[in-house]
Scaffold this motif. Structure first.
Motif, PDB file in Angstrom:
ATOM      1  N   ILE A 182      -8.254 -47.372   4.537  1.00 38.36           N
ATOM      2  CA  ILE A 182      -7.242 -46.416   4.082  1.00 38.36           C
ATOM      3  C   ILE A 182      -7.827 -45.023   3.856  1.00 38.36           C
ATOM      4  O   ILE A 182      -7.263 -44.017   4.280  1.00 38.36           O
ATOM      5  CB  ILE A 182      -6.569 -46.925   2.795  1.00 38.36           C
ATOM      6  N   LYS A 183      -8.964 -44.946   3.194  1.00 34.39           N
ATOM      7  CA  LYS A 183      -9.540 -43.636   2.868  1.00 34.39           C
ATOM      8  C   LYS A 183      -9.906 -42.852   4.129  1.00 34.39           C
ATOM      9  O   LYS A 183      -9.702 -41.627   4.184  1.00 34.39           O
ATOM     10  CB  LYS A 183     -10.769 -43.805   1.976  1.00 34.39           C
ATOM     11  N   ALA A 186      -6.740 -41.469   5.412  1.00 36.48           N
ATOM     12  CA  ALA A 186      -6.262 -40.410   4.520  1.00 36.48           C
ATOM     13  C   ALA A 186      -6.982 -39.098   4.808  1.00 36.48           C
ATOM     14  O   ALA A 186      -6.352 -38.033   4.914  1.00 36.48           O
ATOM     15  CB  ALA A 186      -6.465 -40.822   3.064  1.00 36.48           C
ATOM     16  N   ASP A 187      -8.282 -39.156   4.923  1.00 34.26           N
ATOM     17  CA  ASP A 187      -9.065 -37.943   5.203  1.00 34.26           C
ATOM     18  C   ASP A 187      -8.617 -37.292   6.506  1.00 34.26           C
ATOM     19  O   ASP A 187      -8.471 -36.066   6.589  1.00 34.26           O
ATOM     20  CB  ASP A 187     -10.551 -38.289   5.280  1.00 34.26           C
ATOM     21  N   HIS A 190      -4.866 -35.887   6.268  1.00 33.95           N
ATOM     22  CA  HIS A 190      -4.792 -34.729   5.374  1.00 33.95           C
ATOM     23  C   HIS A 190      -5.444 -33.494   6.013  1.00 33.95           C
ATOM     24  O   HIS A 190      -5.033 -32.359   5.737  1.00 33.95           O
ATOM     25  CB  HIS A 190      -5.462 -35.051   4.040  1.00 33.95           C
ATOM     26  N   TYR A 195       0.772 -36.677   5.957  1.00 36.13           N
ATOM     27  CA  TYR A 195       0.915 -37.521   4.779  1.00 36.13           C
ATOM     28  C   TYR A 195       0.502 -38.954   5.105  1.00 36.13           C
ATOM     29  O   TYR A 195       0.742 -39.438   6.215  1.00 36.13           O
ATOM     30  CB  TYR A 195       2.364 -37.531   4.293  1.00 36.13           C
ATOM     31  N   LEU A 196      -0.058 -39.629   4.107  1.00 40.73           N
ATOM     32  CA  LEU A 196      -0.434 -41.031   4.256  1.00 40.73           C
ATOM     33  C   LEU A 196       0.485 -41.898   3.404  1.00 40.73           C
ATOM     34  O   LEU A 196       0.578 -41.715   2.183  1.00 40.73           O
ATOM     35  CB  LEU A 196      -1.882 -41.263   3.837  1.00 40.73           C
ATOM     36  N   ASP A 215      -6.726 -41.917  -1.993  1.00 45.87           N
ATOM     37  CA  ASP A 215      -6.149 -40.630  -1.592  1.00 45.87           C
ATOM     38  C   ASP A 215      -4.829 -40.815  -0.856  1.00 45.87           C
ATOM     39  O   ASP A 215      -4.504 -40.071   0.082  1.00 45.87           O
ATOM     40  CB  ASP A 215      -7.143 -39.845  -0.724  1.00 45.87           C
ATOM     41  N   ALA A 216      -4.057 -41.819  -1.289  1.00 44.84           N
ATOM     42  CA  ALA A 216      -2.749 -42.076  -0.688  1.00 44.84           C
ATOM     43  C   ALA A 216      -1.727 -41.087  -1.237  1.00 44.84           C
ATOM     44  O   ALA A 216      -1.743 -40.751  -2.424  1.00 44.84           O
ATOM     45  CB  ALA A 216      -2.304 -43.499  -0.990  1.00 44.84           C
ATOM     46  N   ASP A 217      -0.829 -40.642  -0.379  1.00 42.84           N
ATOM     47  CA  ASP A 217       0.276 -39.807  -0.833  1.00 42.84           C
ATOM     48  C   ASP A 217       1.402 -40.660  -1.397  1.00 42.84           C
ATOM     49  O   ASP A 217       2.046 -40.290  -2.380  1.00 42.84           O
ATOM     50  CB  ASP A 217       0.792 -38.947   0.322  1.00 42.84           C
ATOM     51  N   TYR A 219       2.373 -45.032  -2.000  1.00 42.88           N
ATOM     52  CA  TYR A 219       1.828 -46.399  -1.970  1.00 42.88           C
ATOM     53  C   TYR A 219       2.914 -47.331  -2.503  1.00 42.88           C
ATOM     54  O   TYR A 219       3.450 -47.113  -3.600  1.00 42.88           O
ATOM     55  CB  TYR A 219       0.566 -46.491  -2.834  1.00 42.88           C
TER      56      TYR A 219
END
Length: 409
Positions: A182-183, A186-187, A190, A195-196, A215-217, A219
């Motif tokens: 996920i991270k 996200a990186d 972004h 958006y994640l 760093d999820a927008d 969840y």
């Protein structure tokens, strides 16, 4: 040392016979069971505190409101959200993902934009984006699987570009039992201003989740997969995003003032919670979170991994059995999908049920993934922390009995 036998005493439903066999419940990926403390919390609410929240000036309404808002605080702390206002109550993961997708469609996405999903998505994180893409002239792209039936991260990162506005991804697959990076996603999204959105339904019950660290927008997850009641779920959203977005569902409770000409919304999270909420569900969800927290998500994750380490190599050694997802136990969660050649999964599940073992059979709301895997359906055993090594042995035993039954009649 984690004691699954002791934990099982907290779950009255597990102490029963099915077709003269002790129940072995291996359908936790669909719904987990509720411990006695959750059942009692919901019952106590209905017996002593039931009323509508926020609007009443009387004692029962005050009690119900306190319980409901306390549940929001419990969820915030559990997933390490920065603010309580970032926690929106919904009816479940499906509702949460539809809510965020409608907000995005209404206020972010424009013709020519791209949405990126994976080939392993549950229908709840595929169909909303698919339908929005059709209506708005968007491009829906997908991250493929690699040779290990895991997410091809390198290909996924290549697909993210300046047109990518949303990456929508499952934290853990409900079929393959893989944990997605996920991270990293996200990186990447972004970096291009996108958006994640994360489907966390299969993750939150089984491992520690820190939405800030990921760093999820957005969840999303459900109560019924984590020892809580059905009909209650969560959408986490970053405070600054929620404040800037307008609601897409309307009614009572989410407004400050209404005239015949216009409406003015309440502050977050209430502007996204129209109508009477599932108050008892929130109470039960909070009780379930308290129960899981008392055990410890780190202990739960470690114990489930020990179960997988034990059972997956045995499954891989059974002739005629196809196991989907990574073959390395360290890369596989307690969700294990399989097929017994040439037996239909529904027949497999029926034989299992006749021996007291509850598993799931079908496409698991992930038909496109099964097309990729080259099958129309699978059987699925999904473990939780109250399952034992003896029950893992029963899984192996009944698979072999099923093979014998359909081979020799």
């Amino acid at each position: 040392m984690f004691d699954a036998d002791a934990v099982r005493q907290d779950f009255p439903i597990l102490d029963q016979m099915v077709f003269d066999h002790p129940l072995v419940y291996l359908d936790n990926g669909a719904s987990a069971q509720m411990p006695q403390v959750v059942i009692e919390a919901v019952s106590d609410y209905h017996l002593n505190h039931h009323s509508n929240v926020h609007r009443g000036a009387h004692t029962l309404s005050g009690r119900a409101t306190d319980l409901y808002e306390s549940a929001r605080d419990t969820v915030q702390n559990f997933i390490h959200a920065a603010y309580r206002e970032e926690i929106i109550f919904t009816s479940g993961t499906t509702h949460s993902l539809n809510l965020v997708s409608q907000v995005m469609a209404d206020q972010v996405l424009q013709a020519g934009d791209e949405i990126l999903i994976s080939e392993m998505e549950h229908h709840a994180n595929l169909i909303p984006w698919q339908q929005i893409a059709k209506k708005k002239g968007l491009t829906l792209k997908r991250i493929p699987l690699n040779e290990n039936e895991e997410l091809d991260l390198a290909e996924g990162l290549e697909l993210i570009n300046e047109k990518t506005k949303v990456v929508a991804i499952a934290h853990v697959s409900n079929v393959l039992g893989v944990v997605n990076p996920i991270k990293d996603l996200a990186d990447a999204v972004h970096a291009v201003g996108g958006y994640l959105v994360v489907d966390g339904a299969q993750a939150v019950p089984h491992m520690p989740v820190d939405v800030q660290e990921l760093d999820a927008d957005f969840y999303a997850f459900s109560g019924h997969k984590m020892c809580g009641p059905t009909g209650i779920g969560i959408l986490y959203g970053r405070k600054e995003l929620l404040e800037n977005f307008s609601p897409v569902f309307y009614g009572g409770e989410m407004i400050n003032r209404v005239t015949f000409e216009e409406s003015h919304w309440k502050e977050i999270p209430y502007k996204f919670e129209p109508g009477t909420p599932n108050i008892s569900g929130a109470v039960g969800l909070a009780a379930g979170i308290d129960y899981l927290s008392k055990i410890g998500l780190e202990k739960i994750q470690a114990y489930e991994q020990a179960l997988v380490d034990y059972v997956l190599p045995q499954l891989l050694n059974i002739e005629g059995l196809t196991v989907y997802g990574p073959k390395d136990p360290s890369r596989h969660t307690g969700v294990i999908s399989f097929n017994i050649d040439p037996v239909h999964p529904h027949d497999v599940a029926t034989v299992f049920d006749s021996r007291g073992v509850a598993i799931r059979a079908g496409h698991h709301c992930a038909e496109p993934l099964l097309d990729v895997l080259g099958t129309r359906s699978t059987a699925r055993a999904s473990f939780y922390f109250y399952n034992t090594f003896e029950e893992a042995d029963r899984l192996i035993e009944v698979i072999n009995k099923t093979k014998e039954f359909f081979t020799y009649g």
